[in-house]
Design an enzyme around this catalytic site. Structure first.
Site, PDB file in Angstrom:
ATOM      1  N   GLU A 144       7.258 -15.464   7.390  1.00 53.07           N
ATOM      2  CA  GLU A 144       7.143 -15.012   8.781  1.00 53.07           C
ATOM      3  C   GLU A 144       6.898 -16.176   9.727  1.00 53.07           C
ATOM      4  O   GLU A 144       5.751 -16.515  10.013  1.00 53.07           O
ATOM      5  CB  GLU A 144       5.992 -14.009   8.921  1.00 53.07           C
ATOM      6  CG  GLU A 144       6.247 -12.680   8.265  1.00 53.07           C
ATOM      7  CD  GLU A 144       5.138 -11.659   8.558  1.00 53.07           C
ATOM      8  OE1 GLU A 144       4.142 -12.010   9.223  1.00 53.07           O
ATOM      9  OE2 GLU A 144       5.289 -10.510   8.120  1.00 53.07           O
ATOM     10  N   GLU A 232       8.854  -6.974   3.425  1.00 48.36           N
ATOM     11  CA  GLU A 232       7.422  -6.661   3.517  1.00 48.36           C
ATOM     12  C   GLU A 232       7.216  -5.577   4.562  1.00 48.36           C
ATOM     13  O   GLU A 232       7.763  -5.657   5.660  1.00 48.36           O
ATOM     14  CB  GLU A 232       6.644  -7.929   3.918  1.00 48.36           C
ATOM     15  CG  GLU A 232       5.140  -7.761   3.862  1.00 48.36           C
ATOM     16  CD  GLU A 232       4.399  -8.991   4.398  1.00 48.36           C
ATOM     17  OE1 GLU A 232       4.601 -10.108   3.847  1.00 48.36           O
ATOM     18  OE2 GLU A 232       3.636  -8.836   5.367  1.00 48.36           O
TER      19      GLU A 232
HETATM   20  C1  IDC Z   1      -2.705 -10.720   5.081  1.00 49.96           C
HETATM   21  C2  IDC Z   1      -3.509 -10.199   3.912  1.00 49.96           C
HETATM   22  C3  IDC Z   1      -4.957 -10.557   4.106  1.00 49.96           C
HETATM   23  C4  IDC Z   1      -5.073 -12.060   4.302  1.00 49.96           C
HETATM   24  C5  IDC Z   1      -4.168 -12.548   5.408  1.00 49.96           C
HETATM   25  C6  IDC Z   1      -4.144 -14.052   5.467  1.00 49.96           C
HETATM   26  O1  IDC Z   1      -3.314  -8.812   3.798  1.00 49.96           O
HETATM   27  O2  IDC Z   1      -5.728 -10.151   2.980  1.00 49.96           O
HETATM   28  O3  IDC Z   1      -6.410 -12.391   4.620  1.00 49.96           O
HETATM   29  O4  IDC Z   1      -2.844 -12.111   5.200  1.00 49.96           O
HETATM   30  O5  IDC Z   1      -3.855 -14.486   6.718  1.00 49.96           O
HETATM   31  C7  IDC Z   1       1.866 -10.226   7.311  1.00 49.96           C
HETATM   32  C8  IDC Z   1       1.865 -11.364   6.365  1.00 49.96           C
HETATM   33  C9  IDC Z   1       0.846 -11.166   5.270  1.00 49.96           C
HETATM   34  C10 IDC Z   1      -0.427 -10.540   5.824  1.00 49.96           C
HETATM   35  C11 IDC Z   1      -0.079  -9.142   6.329  1.00 49.96           C
HETATM   36  C12 IDC Z   1      -1.276  -8.355   6.870  1.00 49.96           C
HETATM   37  O6  IDC Z   1       3.132 -11.637   5.817  1.00 49.96           O
HETATM   38  O7  IDC Z   1       0.571 -12.404   4.682  1.00 49.96           O
HETATM   39  O8  IDC Z   1      -1.351 -10.445   4.785  1.00 49.96           O
HETATM   40  N1  IDC Z   1       0.960  -9.250   7.344  1.00 49.96           N
HETATM   41  O9  IDC Z   1      -1.857  -9.024   7.949  1.00 49.96           O
HETATM   42  N2  IDC Z   1       2.713 -10.022   8.298  1.00 49.96           N
HETATM   43  C13 IDC Z   1       2.342  -8.928   8.992  1.00 49.96           C
HETATM   44  C14 IDC Z   1       1.221  -8.416   8.388  1.00 49.96           C
END
Ligand code: IDC
Length: 308
Positions: A144, A232
């Site tokens: 992303e 995702e």
């Molecule tokens: C989130 C995880 C969380 C972690 C964080 C790190 O769920 O536990 O602390 O990242 O920054 C994304 C991302 C994905 C995110 C997720 C939710 O690809 O890495 O994971 N998210 O925030 N894009 C949109 C949402």
């Protein structure tokens, strides 16, 4: 029989659809790991087998953060080797079980893929050398891109990384993230990458945050033949937490299905957040039962079974 056993290696056809060697459309559904370094324990064969046989998962995404918590580009060589070994295990189990598998260069905190471009080139060269003979491996070259990263930056990055992969792996499908946390597929549509045909563009949604406006972008891109893959998604807020919104999630599933676009749910872990598959009290790594699961995981298993 799994989809991989039935369809084998896939490619993108001239209508932007993922197809097998008979030009039959193949739509993949599955789950994404949390960060491999954060939750390595879920990379085990028994659990992969349960996902495949019981849950009807076709694809597993191996999310390897590049920056956060023992990210590939932050740690030392020992950390790198640990992550490479985890990917190797994940690919091996997926292959033994007839599943497709995505190797995901999970940029996030490092918002622009150009930041770690040299590392990415070395990494994907290694991956392509190792897995070029595997028909089930996909390469996702930047999860992303976000904040002020432009499509021009992503395109520049992709145009350097893709030829390195192609030097060793001629046929694997490559997945490319899009601006604004992989939402702005309209920018990719306006100015697509032309150096490679076996390429799909990534769109991510979190159903309680991203609604009609993003669905409109998805639909415009799909109607114009842009190859799309939802590598995702979550049913909850874009922060991976707060409330699930299953009414909006259902709208997304209906839309993706209508366009034969695959989707993968975030995330395999027992982290204390809504998007985790398992409740925090569950420290199992296999043989999960309903009581171990959070709502979205249960909801998604029903979706998977409906689609099997
Ligand atoms: C989130 C995880 C969380 C972690 C964080 C790190 O769920 O536990 O602390 O990242 O920054 C994304 C991302 C994905 C995110 C997720 C939710 O690809 O890495 O994971 N998210 O925030 N894009 C949109 C949402």
């Amino acid at each position: 029989m799994t989809k991989y056993e039935k369809h084998g290696a896939l490619h993108v056809n001239n209508k932007g659809k993922l197809v097998d060697h008979n030009n039959e459309i193949v739509v993949l559904h599955g789950l994404s790991t949390h960060g491999l370094a954060w939750y390595p324990q879920y990379i085990n064969r028994d659990f992969f087998e349960q996902m495949s046989e019981e849950w009807k998962v076709d694809v597993i995404r191996l999310a390897m953060y590049t920056a956060e918590k023992d990210g590939y580009c932050e740690g030392d060589d020992e950390n790198k080797n640990k992550l490479i070994e985890l990917i190797d295990k994940g690919v091996r189990y997926a292959t033994e079980l007839g599943l497709y598998v995505i190797i995901d260069w999970h940029i996030l905190l490092d918002s622009n893929p150009l930041i770690h471009k040299d590392e990415a080139i070395k990494f994907f060269e290694l991956m392509a050398k190792k897995y070029h003979a595997y028909g089930n491996v996909f390469y996702e070259i930047c999860n992303e891109p976000n904040v002020d990263c432009t499509w021009a930056d992503i395109k520049e990055y992709a145009q350097e990384v893709i030829p390195v992969i192609r030097k060793y792996d001629e046929y694997a499908v490559i997945l490319c993230g899009t601006p604004r946390w992989s939402q702005d597929v309209d920018e990719a549509l306006a100015d697509p990458i032309t150096i490679d045909k076996n390429l799909m563009y990534v769109l991510h949604f979190y159903a309680d945050t991203h609604k009609d406006e993003l669905r409109k972008k998805f639909e415009d891109a799909a109607n114009n033949g842009l190859p799309l893959f939802i590598t995702e998604f979550g049913c909850c807020n874009a922060n991976g937490n707060l409330d699930n919104n299953f009414a909006e999630s259902d709208k997304w599933i209906e839309l993706a299905d209508r366009y034969n676009v695959g989707y993968i749910m975030w995330n395999i872990s027992n982290r204390d957040e809504t998007s985790a598959s398992f409740i925090p009290e569950c420290d199992k790594t296999k043989k999960f039962v309903k009581e171990d699961m959070r709502d979205a995981c249960r909801w998604f298993i029903d979706v998977l079974k409906d689609h099997a």
